[in-house]
Design an enzyme around this catalytic site. Structure first.
Site, PDB file in Angstrom:
ATOM      1  N   HIS A   1      40.732  37.326  41.304  1.00 29.73           N
ATOM      2  CA  HIS A   1      40.383  39.058  41.632  1.00 29.73           C
ATOM      3  C   HIS A   1      40.505  38.462  43.175  1.00 29.73           C
ATOM      4  CE1 HIS A   1      37.252  42.463  42.180  1.00 29.73           C
ATOM      5  NE2 HIS A   1      38.840  43.027  42.126  1.00 29.73           N
ATOM      6  N   HIS A   2      41.165  39.529  44.311  1.00 30.06           N
ATOM      7  CA  HIS A   2      40.847  39.721  45.412  1.00 30.06           C
ATOM      8  C   HIS A   2      40.500  41.118  45.585  1.00 30.06           C
ATOM      9  CE1 HIS A   2      44.201  36.448  46.815  1.00 30.06           C
ATOM     10  NE2 HIS A   2      43.199  35.677  46.232  1.00 30.06           N
ATOM     11  N   GLU A   3      39.402  41.369  46.111  1.00 34.79           N
ATOM     12  CA  GLU A   3      39.168  42.510  46.684  1.00 34.79           C
ATOM     13  C   GLU A   3      38.567  42.432  48.316  1.00 34.79           C
ATOM     14  OE1 GLU A   3      37.423  46.072  45.154  1.00 34.79           O
ATOM     15  OE2 GLU A   3      37.790  46.349  47.501  1.00 34.79           O
TER      16      GLU A   3
ATOM     17  N   HIS B   1      44.435  47.520  42.473  1.00 35.08           N
ATOM     18  CA  HIS B   1      43.471  48.948  42.607  1.00 35.08           C
ATOM     19  C   HIS B   1      43.794  48.968  43.982  1.00 35.08           C
ATOM     20  CE1 HIS B   1      41.327  48.578  38.273  1.00 35.08           C
ATOM     21  NE2 HIS B   1      42.957  47.980  38.892  1.00 35.08           N
ATOM     22  N   GLU B   2      43.336  50.492  44.217  1.00 31.91           N
ATOM     23  CA  GLU B   2      43.826  51.505  44.754  1.00 31.91           C
ATOM     24  C   GLU B   2      44.784  51.907  46.033  1.00 31.91           C
ATOM     25  OE1 GLU B   2      40.637  49.393  45.256  1.00 31.91           O
ATOM     26  OE2 GLU B   2      39.754  50.952  44.012  1.00 31.91           O
TER      27      GLU B   2
ATOM     28  N   GLU C   1      46.298  51.016  39.437  1.00 37.51           N
ATOM     29  CA  GLU C   1      45.693  51.979  39.130  1.00 37.51           C
ATOM     30  C   GLU C   1      46.289  53.189  40.025  1.00 37.51           C
ATOM     31  OE1 GLU C   1      40.271  52.269  39.361  1.00 37.51           O
ATOM     32  OE2 GLU C   1      41.918  51.347  41.491  1.00 37.51           O
TER      33      GLU C   1
ATOM     34  N   GLU D   1      36.344  53.351  34.417  1.00 34.08           N
ATOM     35  CA  GLU D   1      35.649  53.256  35.264  1.00 34.08           C
ATOM     36  C   GLU D   1      34.780  54.146  36.037  1.00 34.08           C
ATOM     37  OE1 GLU D   1      37.559  51.449  38.290  1.00 34.08           O
ATOM     38  OE2 GLU D   1      37.232  52.442  39.638  1.00 34.08           O
TER      39      GLU D   1
HETATM   40  C1  NOJ Z   1      37.494  49.917  42.224  1.00 31.92           C
HETATM   41  C2  NOJ Z   1      38.311  48.804  40.735  1.00 31.92           C
HETATM   42  O1  NOJ Z   1      38.782  49.584  40.902  1.00 31.92           O
HETATM   43  C3  NOJ Z   1      37.202  48.509  39.884  1.00 31.92           C
HETATM   44  O2  NOJ Z   1      38.220  47.955  39.149  1.00 31.92           O
HETATM   45  C4  NOJ Z   1      36.626  47.069  40.322  1.00 31.92           C
HETATM   46  O3  NOJ Z   1      35.608  46.503  39.683  1.00 31.92           O
HETATM   47  C5  NOJ Z   1      35.847  47.667  41.668  1.00 31.92           C
HETATM   48  N1  NOJ Z   1      37.246  48.484  42.572  1.00 31.92           N
HETATM   49  C6  NOJ Z   1      35.727  46.816  42.260  1.00 31.92           C
HETATM   50  O4  NOJ Z   1      36.891  45.818  42.939  1.00 31.92           O
END
Ligand code: NOJ
Length: 633
Positions: A320-322, A401-402, A420, A426
């Site tokens: 995961h890379h946020e 995502h985003e 996404e 969510e």
């Molecule tokens: C929004 C993402 O849609 C979600 O899946 C993720 O858990 C959170 N951001 C944190 O990164």
């Protein structure tokens, strides 16, 4: 309109006309079908300005049975090299005031809005709406379905549509922070502007025009790309059981990860997503996202140990890379970050770009702020592509995502698995607006899903999660959660709930069984915003799966099984809403039955209000033919 160079749409004369027909059937490495026919007639119109500059442009049209695409090419030429597009003046002059299903563009939440159903003139009259996103799906008064979108969005800004008077849609490219829409140099081509056309809303779902207008696979051997199902340390954060950041409720601990891996291994799920594993989450990470470090785990997460443990159990971690939309911070670390995962044997990464509105900080090499950008302008389109290409070099698949909306580039980059780009599950965990209403998922297949796969994260069994968030809930029945695995296509599907909510639950078998890679897809019922039924055949067996969902109204639909092989008995494993089920008052009541069917059976799908039905159809053994009851409607 070009900056400092005037318009490129005036005084044009036609200098060449070329016609071509094309017909080829190609194979998808993974997808909702195995083979797609790409059959079109093409017209290339070469245009030249009747001025001293003699600038040239080519407009290319491709016409298919299910719609059309057109694009502009600006060839190499003497009087035009580098240029900046201030406006692309493409317009869609609709023949009527069609009914439309739309989400607003230029909002803080990117594509994450509930769809509004209104007339086109209704959008025009709504002065709070600057533009709408594509795919924009419409129904005409005489029952034709249209969807406007784009294909092969490469090195360009994404299109949004401004509704003008007289039912005209104006192309509105998402700008850079300085107002320029696109920076380009010749030779240059725009994405395809697409119109899908169908007599039945279901035919929009099985139109592969967007993919056909993309370039073939550029990655060569993609045997390392594999669809799969995954669980994760994820929903727990969304409902508040765990935190992403460090502390007593930190979700991404070595121990918790191992437990989740055990669960995945036991049930044959291939992936385990772990969020909140790396430093940067403490405090307001959306504000201080430049603190994210993509190669430093938290102290209580031994990533070496966890990945070795996963490997020993035949499971893969999903990285995961946020980024928190701190894109320059991410780009600085990107090579290292993917190399780090590759060395750990991790072959799928979920990325995230939580950030709002025109808020993405573009910084120069010295980290000075240059401008604030949108998620959907050329700057970010190019960033997202850079990530796809970098990941591909490390043989890593992506779940974004985003994201930037899908425009079919998975054909060219088959490691771009899913994304996404809509309100997903969510929102049911934390949105203050009541979550996704029952009709939401009956609109998505005809709108967002026309763009491509969606990581919706279905499969919540503890629909009320009172223990954690008594004021939030999932607005469906349990059977509808199962049906979503078939209705919403994604090559990576999550079993999104906490593992403990699946243990011992008989309905979990459907999630274990349901494939994520298909040979064929057929739409059995399609009423936008009301109900939809989709049947898909497994890519790797003779089994079929059916998913049917309804909005807040209960209904009974008849599903003929004529797609089954004739004269062959099948077992239907049916996961249906119980007779008294109802999303509001009795969402968990589910009946699971087995019965014999064949290709002349017409199943009666009884869907509760806010409900659904999920069915597995597999060839029956001789013993089952003798033992199981024949189907009774
Ligand atoms: C929004 C993402 O849609 C979600 O899946 C993720 O858990 C959170 N951001 C944190 O990164």
């Amino acid at each position: 309109m070009l900056k400092d160079a005037g318009p490129l749409n005036q005084n044009l004369t036609v200098t060449g006309v070329e016609h071509k027909s094309f017909d080829e059937t190609w194979t998808l490495p993974w997808g909702e079908v195995e083979r797609i026919r790409n059959h079109y007639n093409e017209l290339r119109l070469s245009l030249e300005e009747a001025t001293e500059a003699h600038r040239e442009m080519i407009v290319v049209f491709r016409v298919y049975d299910d719609g059309l695409g057109f694009r502009y090419e600006v060839p190499e030429q003497d009087n035009l090299s580098d240029f900046e597009i201030m406006d692309e003046e493409t317009e869609f002059a609709l023949a009527g005031d069609h009914r439309a299903w739309w989400i607003p563009a230029y909002g803080d939440q990117r594509y994450e809005y509930l769809y509004t159903e209104s007339s086109i003139s209704g959008i025009y009259r709504d002065k709070s709406v600057r533009a709408v996103h594509t795919p924009l799906t419409m129904e005409t008064a005489d029952g034709l379905f249209l969807s406007i979108h784009e294909a092969a969005l490469t090195d360009y800004a994404s299109i949004t549509l401004v509704v003008a008077e007289d039912n005209t849609l104006l192309c509105d490219l998402v700008p850079w922070s300085n107002g320029v829409k696109v920076k380009a140099h010749t030779p240059h081509q725009t994405p395809w502007r697409t119109i899908q056309i169908a007599e039945n809303a279901g035919d929009l779902i099985t139109s592969y025009l967007i993919l056909n207008l993309n370039e073939p696979n550029q990655l060569g051997d993609v045997s390392w790309v594999a669809p799969g199902k995954y669980v994760g340390i994820w929903w727990g954060m969304h409902i508040g059981k765990y935190t992403w950041g460090s502390g007593p409720r930190h979700g991404a601990t070595t121990e918790n990860a191992k437990r989740t891996i055990d669960f995945a291994a036991k049930h044959g799920l291939s992936g385990v997503l772990v969020e909140g594993w790396n430093v940067g989450w403490d405090g307001d990470w959306t504000r201080y996202a430049y603190r994210f470090n993509f190669t430093t785990p938290y102290d209580d997460f031994d990533i070496q140990e966890v990945s070795a443990y996963a490997a020993a159990k035949g499971v893969k971690l999903i990285g995961h890379h946020e980024t928190g939309a701190a894109v320059t911070n991410y780009e600085r670390q990107m090579e290292e970050a993917f190399a780090y995962y590759r060395d750990l044997g991790i072959d799928t990464v979920k990325t995230g770009y939580v950030g709002y509105g025109q808020g993405i900080e573009r910084r120069d090499e010295q980290r000075r702020l240059v401008g604030l950008e949108w998620h959907h302008g050329q700057y970010m389109v190019n960033h997202y592509r850079k990530v796809v290409e970098t990941a591909a070099r490390y043989h890593i698949m992506l779940d974004v995502h985003e994201p930037i909306k899908d425009t079919g580039i998975r054909r060219t980059y088959p490691n771009m698995m899913t994304r996404e780009g809509a309100r997903g599950q969510e929102y049911n965990a934390w949105s203050g607006d009541g979550g996704n209403p029952p009709e939401h998922t009956t609109i998505l297949p005809f709108t967002r899903m026309l763009a491509g796969p969606f990581d919706f994260t279905p499969g919540i069994f503890d629909l009320l999660f009172d223990e954690y968030r008594p004021h939030n809930r999932v607005n469906t029945t349990l059977a509808k959660q199962l049906a979503l695995y078939v209705v919403i296509y994604s090559p990576l599907h999550m079993a999104a709930d906490l593992p403990e909510n699946y243990e011992g639950h008989p309905a979990f078998q459907f999630i274990v069984d349901v494939p994520v890679d298909w040979q064929d897809t057929q739409v059995l019922h399609a009423q936008i915003g009301d109900y939809v039924t989709i049947a898909r055949q497994d890519r790797n067996s003779e089994d079929w799966y059916v998913g049917s969902i309804t909005d807040e109204r209960g209904r009974t639909l008849e599903a003929p099984l004529s797609f089954l092989e004739p004269d062959r008995p099948y077992v239907a494993e049916i996961y249906a809403d119980a007779a008294d089920a109802d999303w509001e008052g009795n969402p968990l009541a589910i009946d699971i039955t087995e019965t014999l069917v064949d290709h002349i059976t017409a199943l009666k799908l009884r869907l509760a209000p806010g409900g659904g039905q999920a069915i597995r159809l597999r060839p029956a053994t001789e013993d089952e033919v003798n033992r199981l009851p024949a189907y009774q409607p």
